[in-house]
Design a protein around this motif. Structure first.
Motif, PDB file in Angstrom:
ATOM      1  N   THR A  42       0.734  -1.175   0.041  1.00 31.41           N
ATOM      2  CA  THR A  42       0.007  -0.109  -0.051  1.00 31.41           C
ATOM      3  C   THR A  42       0.933   1.145   0.072  1.00 31.41           C
ATOM      4  OG1 THR A  42      -0.146  -0.070   2.239  1.00 31.41           O
ATOM      5  CG2 THR A  42      -1.761  -1.270   1.358  1.00 31.41           C
ATOM      6  N   ASP A  59      -4.123   8.138  -1.521  1.00 36.88           N
ATOM      7  CA  ASP A  59      -3.787   6.877  -0.905  1.00 36.88           C
ATOM      8  C   ASP A  59      -4.258   5.770  -1.721  1.00 36.88           C
ATOM      9  OD1 ASP A  59      -6.517   5.644   0.569  1.00 36.88           O
ATOM     10  OD2 ASP A  59      -6.686   7.989   0.184  1.00 36.88           O
ATOM     11  N   HIS A  60      -3.776   4.556  -1.657  1.00 33.45           N
ATOM     12  CA  HIS A  60      -3.939   3.394  -2.315  1.00 33.45           C
ATOM     13  C   HIS A  60      -5.486   3.099  -2.202  1.00 33.45           C
ATOM     14  CE1 HIS A  60      -3.649  -1.082  -3.612  1.00 33.45           C
ATOM     15  NE2 HIS A  60      -2.579  -0.616  -4.198  1.00 33.45           N
ATOM     16  N   ASN A  63      -6.997   0.615   0.442  1.00 34.41           N
ATOM     17  CA  ASN A  63      -7.264   1.187   1.725  1.00 34.41           C
ATOM     18  C   ASN A  63      -8.705   1.642   2.240  1.00 34.41           C
ATOM     19  OD1 ASN A  63      -4.457   1.502   2.619  1.00 34.41           O
ATOM     20  ND2 ASN A  63      -4.104   3.381   1.875  1.00 34.41           N
TER      21      ASN A  63
END
Length: 270
Positions: A42, A59-60, A63
């Motif tokens: 991640t 963010d990935h 997540n």
């Protein structure tokens, strides 16, 4: 001078990355670029600020499976995070590994056992870049296994150009954030109208409500509570509105509507 095919492929990917600078897809493309040289599970981009919860910039998509991952972190756990503590010590720009910044008994703490090992992993690398008067910009790569010395070395090799590129990307992000914070009442009206119109097909009123709560930082659990619906229903609404808007995560939703042109519907969805 001889140029290998692998070199040509590298420069082609680098060119594609530079094309995304200032666009919503920049951070995901950068993460994909780094995925060619180091294996990680991640990633997240955040701004560490003094005595404030870190600002999550991107963010990935994975997540999303852990709705309260950043909610818990920003609610207070960040204060005992070794990278946050290190960021408050005026670090030099560079690449840092978890073992470089964490106390020697970090892996014996409850924070590591109850939160870090479950939500981050076994190891973490962060590109840290101090931004004068604003905080420390971080690009974090997390892995369920320890990073190899060769992977760390390759990331270190990229640092001289990657850190200045991060600074340029932050300048675009900071501009979008400032625009979002100005004229909140007018911004809210424009955002709601944009949300109704930008979907393909058009978003329902309930999907608009869910989108606004996502942008405000509510987890799926909190959205369900606010709207009086089940968590499963909230997840369905979130999944549907993301599909209609052509984004895959909260960061994409934010960047899509942060700029005035995007809110008015003149910027195409990527």
């Amino acid at each position: 001078m001889q140029i290998a095919v692998s070199d040509l492929a590298f420069h082609h990917r680098l060119g594609k990355l530079l094309e995304q600078l200032g666009e919503p897809r920049f951070w995901p493309v950068l993460a994909s670029f780094l995925g060619e040289i180091a294996t990680f599970d991640t990633w997240v981009v955040l701004l560490f600020q003094a005595d404030q919860p870190p600002l999550i910039l991107a963010d990935h998509a994975a997540n999303l499976a852990a709705d309260d991952l950043f909610a818990d972190y920003r609610a207070g756990l960040y204060r005992i995070d070794p990278f946050y503590a290190f960021s408050q010590q005026n670090p030099q720009p560079g690449l840092y590994r978890l073992d470089d910044v964490a106390p020697d008994s970090f892996r014996d703490t409850e924070y590591y056992r109850q939160y870090f090992s479950r939500n981050v992993g076994e190891d973490e690398l962060q590109f840290l870049l101090p931004i004068a008067g604003q905080g420390v910009l971080s690009l974090s790569l997390a892995s369920r296994q320890r990073f190899s010395a060769s992977a760390v070395g390759r990331c270190q090799l990229f640092s001289p150009w990657l850190l200045p590129l991060m600074r340029k990307a932050w300048q675009f992000d900071a501009s979008l954030i400032a625009q979002q914070q100005n004229n909140p009442a007018q911004r809210q009206m424009r955002l709601e109208d944009a949300l109704r119109q930008r979907g393909n097909p058009q978003l329902t009123e309930r999907e608009v409500q869910v989108a606004l709560l996502i942008l405000a930082g509510h987890s799926t659990k909190a959205i369900a509570r606010e709207l009086g619906i089940s968590q499963d229903t909230a997840k369905v609404h979130r999944r549907n509105l993301y599909a209609k808007l052509g984004v895959s995560q909260q960061a994409g939703l934010f960047l899509l509507f942060a700029a005035p042109d995007a809110a008015s519907g003149t910027t195409p969805v990527n």
